[in-house]
Design an enzyme around this catalytic site. Sequence first.
Site, short mmCIF file in Angstrom:
data_model
loop_
_atom_site.label_atom_id
_atom_site.label_comp_id
_atom_site.label_asym_id
_atom_site.label_seq_id
_atom_site.Cartn_x
_atom_site.Cartn_y
_atom_site.Cartn_z
N PRO A 2 0.90 -1.21 0.02
CG PRO A 2 -0.50 -1.58 1.84
CD PRO A 2 0.56 -1.97 1.24
CD GLU A 3 4.17 3.52 -3.30
OE1 GLU A 3 4.37 4.75 -3.01
OE2 GLU A 3 4.83 3.03 -3.97
#
Length: 270
Positions: A2-3
């Site tokens: 996840p960014e």
Amino acid sequence: MPELPEVETTRRGVAPHVINQTLTSIVVRQPKMRWPVPVDVLQSLIGLAVNNVSRRGKYLFLETERGAIVIHLGMSGSLRVLTHYVEPGKHDHIDIGLASGACLRLTDPRRFGSVLWQPVGEELSLISSLGPEPLTDAFNADYLINRSQGRSVAIKQLVMNSHVVVGVGNIYANEALFMAGIDPRKPAGKVSKPKLTRLVAAIKKILSAAIEQGGTTLRDFVDSDGKPGYFAQSLSVYGRAGEPCLVCNKELTEVRMGQRSTVFCSRCQR
DNA sequence: AGTCGCGCCTGGCGGC
DNA sequence: TGCCGCCAGGCGCGAC
């Protein structure tokens, strides 16, 4: 992994199911994450309501009147809402039961993620030291020029430093530097002002586009046991080492920078 | 103060 | 087929 766009998409997906819900149970099956999960504090929250779900950088906050449960998804974490019972799997570490009968489940195979407690009025130092949000006006050309001044660290590492700006992970750093035409290895202090200005614009453009796409590719945060479709958007350089540059056709170069893979076009990025 | 390198962890993959 | 070794990667921290 996840960014920021995935974290924001998670926040939006989960919020309507959690806001104004009273916590009815908290089950911690695996307390060993990045830091030990504060099991006792979490247990003591039962009976309180979640007033809001907010985000700072890649940290999510489940806010109660006593403070916030702070969640970082690390490399492999995900949060989803279950509206009916689903047998927990090996990596389903924490279940947060809600008065609606739904359950917020944290899954994280690699356990690089973390769950912390932030009492009301006491900002964690790890939060207070964060740089500006990339999509706000506080992150602008003047700001980045200022922070780059005199710095010998590579521009890619500067931009991935969460004390400078939050939410720019490896993938989007590679993409933004390509879009701005900057050699990722260049010392931050030696990148021209016009290029830093372009870099700020590129980061904003890429992150906001990814959030928009996240809304479609990661829409289902309820009852889905499938993996969210991260990074469905097309990437220009990340993961394309050895393949031709989409602009000039030159073979893309890969180097390691601070133990992270860095891909760029040696012709387009200088 | 700025910079650098470490370590946490496991699924997936290449090699044999 | 099965096993082993290696790798990715966010990010705080300790060391210089």
